[in-house]
Design a protein around this motif. Structure first.
Motif, PDB file in Angstrom:
ATOM      1  N   ILE A   1      -3.235 -43.571  56.079  1.00 32.48           N
ATOM      2  CA  ILE A   1      -2.133 -42.788  55.520  1.00 32.48           C
ATOM      3  C   ILE A   1      -1.343 -42.178  56.691  1.00 32.48           C
ATOM      4  O   ILE A   1      -1.872 -41.359  57.444  1.00 32.48           O
ATOM      5  CB  ILE A   1      -2.657 -41.663  54.589  1.00 32.48           C
ATOM      6  CG1 ILE A   1      -3.607 -42.229  53.506  1.00 32.48           C
ATOM      7  CG2 ILE A   1      -1.490 -40.910  53.969  1.00 32.48           C
ATOM      8  CD1 ILE A   1      -2.987 -43.258  52.595  1.00 32.48           C
ATOM      9  N   LEU A   2      -0.117 -42.609  56.799  1.00 31.86           N
ATOM     10  CA  LEU A   2       0.743 -42.143  57.905  1.00 31.86           C
ATOM     11  C   LEU A   2       1.522 -40.912  57.467  1.00 31.86           C
ATOM     12  O   LEU A   2       1.686 -40.700  56.284  1.00 31.86           O
ATOM     13  CB  LEU A   2       1.712 -43.263  58.289  1.00 31.86           C
ATOM     14  CG  LEU A   2       1.029 -44.541  58.811  1.00 31.86           C
ATOM     15  CD1 LEU A   2       2.074 -45.589  59.162  1.00 31.86           C
ATOM     16  CD2 LEU A   2       0.128 -44.250  59.987  1.00 31.86           C
TER      17      LEU A   2
ATOM     18  N   VAL B   1      -3.646 -42.000  64.910  1.00 30.89           N
ATOM     19  CA  VAL B   1      -4.524 -41.994  66.086  1.00 30.89           C
ATOM     20  C   VAL B   1      -5.988 -42.133  65.627  1.00 30.89           C
ATOM     21  O   VAL B   1      -6.754 -42.933  66.169  1.00 30.89           O
ATOM     22  CB  VAL B   1      -4.325 -40.712  66.914  1.00 30.89           C
ATOM     23  CG1 VAL B   1      -5.314 -40.647  68.069  1.00 30.89           C
ATOM     24  CG2 VAL B   1      -2.892 -40.645  67.434  1.00 30.89           C
ATOM     25  N   PHE B   2      -6.343 -41.368  64.631  1.00 30.62           N
ATOM     26  CA  PHE B   2      -7.699 -41.442  64.075  1.00 30.62           C
ATOM     27  C   PHE B   2      -8.013 -42.859  63.608  1.00 30.62           C
ATOM     28  O   PHE B   2      -9.076 -43.425  63.935  1.00 30.62           O
ATOM     29  CB  PHE B   2      -7.811 -40.438  62.922  1.00 30.62           C
ATOM     30  CG  PHE B   2      -9.103 -40.498  62.140  1.00 30.62           C
ATOM     31  CD1 PHE B   2     -10.330 -40.585  62.787  1.00 30.62           C
ATOM     32  CD2 PHE B   2      -9.089 -40.440  60.751  1.00 30.62           C
ATOM     33  CE1 PHE B   2     -11.520 -40.628  62.068  1.00 30.62           C
ATOM     34  CE2 PHE B   2     -10.269 -40.479  60.023  1.00 30.62           C
ATOM     35  CZ  PHE B   2     -11.483 -40.583  60.684  1.00 30.62           C
ATOM     36  N   ALA B   3      -7.089 -43.458  62.849  1.00 26.47           N
ATOM     37  CA  ALA B   3      -7.328 -44.807  62.321  1.00 26.47           C
ATOM     38  C   ALA B   3      -7.476 -45.813  63.458  1.00 26.47           C
ATOM     39  O   ALA B   3      -8.329 -46.705  63.407  1.00 26.47           O
ATOM     40  CB  ALA B   3      -6.191 -45.217  61.380  1.00 26.47           C
ATOM     41  N   ALA B   4      -6.652 -45.665  64.487  1.00 28.53           N
ATOM     42  CA  ALA B   4      -6.709 -46.600  65.619  1.00 28.53           C
ATOM     43  C   ALA B   4      -8.071 -46.524  66.315  1.00 28.53           C
ATOM     44  O   ALA B   4      -8.654 -47.558  66.674  1.00 28.53           O
ATOM     45  CB  ALA B   4      -5.585 -46.290  66.611  1.00 28.53           C
ATOM     46  N   ASP B   5      -8.575 -45.318  66.483  1.00 25.24           N
ATOM     47  CA  ASP B   5      -9.888 -45.170  67.124  1.00 25.24           C
ATOM     48  C   ASP B   5     -11.014 -45.599  66.179  1.00 25.24           C
ATOM     49  O   ASP B   5     -12.001 -46.195  66.607  1.00 25.24           O
ATOM     50  CB  ASP B   5     -10.109 -43.716  67.570  1.00 25.24           C
ATOM     51  CG  ASP B   5      -9.337 -43.401  68.862  1.00 25.24           C
ATOM     52  OD1 ASP B   5      -8.858 -44.342  69.529  1.00 25.24           O
ATOM     53  OD2 ASP B   5      -9.227 -42.204  69.197  1.00 25.24           O
TER      54      ASP B   5
ATOM     55  N   VAL C   1      -7.977 -43.962  54.891  1.00 21.94           N
ATOM     56  CA  VAL C   1      -8.219 -43.098  56.051  1.00 21.94           C
ATOM     57  C   VAL C   1      -7.085 -42.080  56.167  1.00 21.94           C
ATOM     58  O   VAL C   1      -5.907 -42.457  56.183  1.00 21.94           O
ATOM     59  CB  VAL C   1      -8.296 -43.960  57.340  1.00 21.94           C
ATOM     60  CG1 VAL C   1      -8.360 -43.084  58.576  1.00 21.94           C
ATOM     61  CG2 VAL C   1      -9.505 -44.888  57.267  1.00 21.94           C
ATOM     62  N   ASP C   2      -7.451 -40.803  56.229  1.00 20.23           N
ATOM     63  CA  ASP C   2      -6.429 -39.777  56.424  1.00 20.23           C
ATOM     64  C   ASP C   2      -6.896 -38.760  57.457  1.00 20.23           C
ATOM     65  O   ASP C   2      -8.081 -38.708  57.799  1.00 20.23           O
ATOM     66  CB  ASP C   2      -6.072 -39.100  55.092  1.00 20.23           C
ATOM     67  CG  ASP C   2      -4.670 -38.467  55.130  1.00 20.23           C
ATOM     68  OD1 ASP C   2      -3.969 -38.583  56.155  1.00 20.23           O
ATOM     69  OD2 ASP C   2      -4.281 -37.852  54.119  1.00 20.23           O
ATOM     70  N   ASP C   3      -5.966 -37.963  57.939  1.00 20.05           N
ATOM     71  CA  ASP C   3      -6.310 -36.987  58.974  1.00 20.05           C
ATOM     72  C   ASP C   3      -7.030 -35.774  58.398  1.00 20.05           C
ATOM     73  O   ASP C   3      -8.136 -35.449  58.784  1.00 20.05           O
ATOM     74  CB  ASP C   3      -5.066 -36.580  59.783  1.00 20.05           C
ATOM     75  CG  ASP C   3      -3.889 -36.146  58.895  1.00 20.05           C
ATOM     76  OD1 ASP C   3      -4.005 -36.206  57.658  1.00 20.05           O
ATOM     77  OD2 ASP C   3      -2.848 -35.755  59.453  1.00 20.05           O
ATOM     78  N   VAL C   4      -6.373 -35.103  57.449  1.00 21.53           N
ATOM     79  CA  VAL C   4      -6.936 -33.847  56.922  1.00 21.53           C
ATOM     80  C   VAL C   4      -7.054 -33.927  55.407  1.00 21.53           C
ATOM     81  O   VAL C   4      -6.133 -34.384  54.737  1.00 21.53           O
ATOM     82  CB  VAL C   4      -6.012 -32.648  57.242  1.00 21.53           C
ATOM     83  CG1 VAL C   4      -6.655 -31.345  56.796  1.00 21.53           C
ATOM     84  CG2 VAL C   4      -5.671 -32.581  58.723  1.00 21.53           C
TER      85      VAL C   4
END
Ligand code: IMP
Ligand code: MG
Length: 209
Positions: free
Chosen positions: A71-72, A77-81, A131-134
């Motif tokens: 989810i952009l 960055v999280f998804a890439a790692d 996948v999301d950040d928060v």
């Protein structure tokens, strides 16, 4: 370099007069440049270590034909790692992206989630990992989950970098999370406030504006 004295440090260009946004505190080569307006909550090393554990956890679910939907913008960055951590444990997920908006410029959720840019791939019959950040109110992830379910995914799991553990606006807990997060607005590692700080390799809280 004819004409320059040898064996000495020579200033080849005039000093950089541009204003510096960062007050640099360099402790060693691996220490990120620290912004004086931020306090580090999760270091690059802590994040990297935790992502390897998370990838192991995800691998145990043995999800065939896995599709990661990031989810952009905040999760890029999280998804890439994470996908590279998944690769290290032997998984080969396909990856797609969906840009959702709920926060706009404000720090307070508007409560409404909208699709700014949709994903390309067909989710029918797939095992999907969103996948999301928060995870905060839960509205963003719930919206993505409902949408992908309606499109016919076989299984849907959710993975967030940070779980704020607040009372949710919707009934949703993540299947996987990297860290529990203090109830503060955080930035860095892909996350922004007013488009700033996405480039930082750590997660921090803003202590000065
Ligand atoms: P929710 O819909 O309330 O769960 O909010 C989740 C979305 O809000 C995430 O996709 C983030 O982009 C954004 N968000 C929530 N809290 C923060 C924060 O502390 N920093 C940056 N973005 C945040
Ligand atoms: Mg977001």
């Amino acid at each position: 370099m004819a004409g320059l004295p040898r064996g000495r440090n020579v200033l080849l260009s005039s000093p950089d007069k541009r204003p510096k946004r960062f007050g640099t505190v360099v402790m060693n080569d691996a220490t990120p440049t620290l912004d004086p307006d931020l306090e580090v909550i999760f270091t690059p090393e802590a994040i990297a270590g935790r992502l390897n554990e998370l990838a192991q956890e995800i691998a145990t679910a043995k999800l065939e034909n896995l599709l990661v939907v990031a989810i952009l913008k905040g999760s890029f960055v999280f998804a890439a790692d994470l996908i590279r951590a998944l690769h290290r444990v032997g998984l080969a997920p396909e990856v797609d992206f969906m840009t959702l908006s709920s926060y706009k410029k404000a720090r307070i959720s508007s409560g409404q989630v909208s699709i700014l840019r949709d994903m390309d791939l067909d989710v029918r019959g797939r095992n999907v990992l969103i996948v999301d950040d928060v995870l905060d109110s839960g509205r963003t992830l719930a919206f993505a989950k409902d949408l992908i379910a309606a499109r016919g995914a076989t299984t849907i799991r959710t993975c967030v970098l940070l779980d704020k553990q607040l009372p949710r606006a919707v009934n949703l807990e993540p299947d996987y999370y990297a860290f529990l997060c203090p109830n503060e607005f955080v930035v860095g590692y892909g996350m922004d406030v007013g488009h700033r700080y996405r480039e930082l390799p750590y997660v921090g809280r803003v202590v000065r504006q």
